[in-house]
Design an enzyme around this catalytic site. Sequence first.
Site, PDB file in Angstrom:
ATOM      1  N   SER A 191      40.445  40.225  56.602  1.00  0.00           N
ATOM      2  CA  SER A 191      40.528  41.569  56.521  1.00  0.00           C
ATOM      3  C   SER A 191      40.362  42.227  57.857  1.00  0.00           C
ATOM      4  O   SER A 191      41.033  41.850  58.703  1.00  0.00           O
ATOM      5  CB  SER A 191      39.560  42.077  55.347  1.00  0.00           C
ATOM      6  OG  SER A 191      40.064  43.303  54.941  1.00  0.00           O
ATOM      7  N   HIS A 335      41.995  40.467  47.015  1.00  0.00           N
ATOM      8  CA  HIS A 335      41.427  40.587  48.615  1.00  0.00           C
ATOM      9  C   HIS A 335      40.113  39.855  48.553  1.00  0.00           C
ATOM     10  O   HIS A 335      39.138  40.280  48.179  1.00  0.00           O
ATOM     11  CB  HIS A 335      41.451  41.866  48.861  1.00  0.00           C
ATOM     12  CG  HIS A 335      41.199  42.233  50.320  1.00  0.00           C
ATOM     13  ND1 HIS A 335      42.304  42.289  51.329  1.00  0.00           N
ATOM     14  CD2 HIS A 335      40.219  42.771  50.862  1.00  0.00           C
ATOM     15  CE1 HIS A 335      41.551  42.360  52.468  1.00  0.00           C
ATOM     16  NE2 HIS A 335      40.415  42.809  52.420  1.00  0.00           N
TER      17      HIS A 335
HETATM   18  C1  GTR Z   1      40.366  48.287  53.932  1.00  0.00           C
HETATM   19  C2  GTR Z   1      41.144  48.590  54.968  1.00  0.00           C
HETATM   20  C3  GTR Z   1      41.835  47.440  55.324  1.00  0.00           C
HETATM   21  C4  GTR Z   1      41.024  45.906  55.361  1.00  0.00           C
HETATM   22  C5  GTR Z   1      39.950  46.190  54.478  1.00  0.00           C
HETATM   23  C6  GTR Z   1      38.779  45.254  55.065  1.00  0.00           C
HETATM   24  O1  GTR Z   1      39.856  49.162  53.509  1.00  0.00           O
HETATM   25  O2  GTR Z   1      42.071  49.540  54.497  1.00  0.00           O
HETATM   26  O3  GTR Z   1      42.805  47.390  56.566  1.00  0.00           O
HETATM   27  O4  GTR Z   1      40.776  45.742  56.588  1.00  0.00           O
HETATM   28  O5  GTR Z   1      39.333  47.313  54.382  1.00  0.00           O
HETATM   29  O6  GTR Z   1      38.282  44.942  56.015  1.00  0.00           O
HETATM   30  O7  GTR Z   1      37.966  44.923  53.948  1.00  0.00           O
END
Ligand code: GTR
Length: 353
Positions: A191, A335
Amino acid sequence: MVQEEIVRRKLPQVLPEGMTAQGFAAWRRDMVALYARECFGVTPPAPASVHAETMAEQQDDWAGKAAHREVRLSFEMEKGEFSFPVHLVLPHCGQPCPCVVYISFTPYATAGYQPIEEIVDQGWALAVFNYEDVTADNGDMGSGIAAMVSRKGSDSWGKIGMWAYAASRVLDYLHTVPEVDTRRVAVLGHSRLGKTALWAGAQDTRFAGVVSNDSGCSGAAVSRGKVGESVDDICRVFPYWFCENYQKYRKNEAALPFEQYHLLACAAPRPLYVASASQDEWADPASEFLSCCLLEEVYGLFGLPALGAPNPELPAPGGRLSMGQVGYHLRPGTHYLSRYDWVRALQFLRMRM
Ligand code: GTR
């Protein structure tokens, strides 16, 4: 699919006409400088040396399969000394092992995102640091390493640059560890830390492999025509991850002087692994995959296939492309950095590094 997307999204060229393998190192340096100026901010010079103090050591951790060493790294910066902790897991394999520098969301003890036994069983050493031991994940530029460098202008480094810098300091230290094969050290993050891993690998060619997990916007995903998170969204919510100049591209991706496949191209000719998750719409798997599809001419300079598939299509969930020097998978689910991601990424790198 790729040609249509190039036209539909009005994507810039991958490499200038007439690029050669000999010319690539200079192109990569220029691209890193451009990303520094317009996106992540300028990275300060590396320190002359990194000092490591062992804080604790356990010879037979993880069912006796590996040693666990906690060290504190310290080094001089513009405004004084900075230090942060790193955990090393060293499998007892009787020879120097490949190692992955893992930029982590959590301290070592909370091992949710790091299946250490699976990593060790594949013969990898692991060097983990908690990103917030380097600097807090917020706009406080007086926190941690952020306080050690004066901020001079609109290209002053953001937090992603700071975390990437720390990954390189871990690599400096690994160069003094005999149990690690220093020619085979990869960098991995998930991420926001996947974006960080890409930036660390682009700048520091001593990393022999690069893994981006669900890195999405300003990471592996093409920005032009991306769905889910946009440059505008990320600059509004997380302006401090980047330098101020990046704000110019809010709702204005067409003006970006690069595309994210240029960031990925900076990993060439080293192996690169990009992992997406099927339900991670915010990151946009199709745009992450598209970046990988555009690397064929880059790796081709070195006589290597990138994805190496003639007409690549986004794989179905559970699918994978791993024939060439660039690997990609679409994990079913949300995610996350799962065991599935670790095991596949490290299997891929192990055969190429
Ligand atoms: C989110 C962000 C993403 C991603 C994520 C993370 O809120 O919008 O770009 O990087 O966080 O790091 O878990």
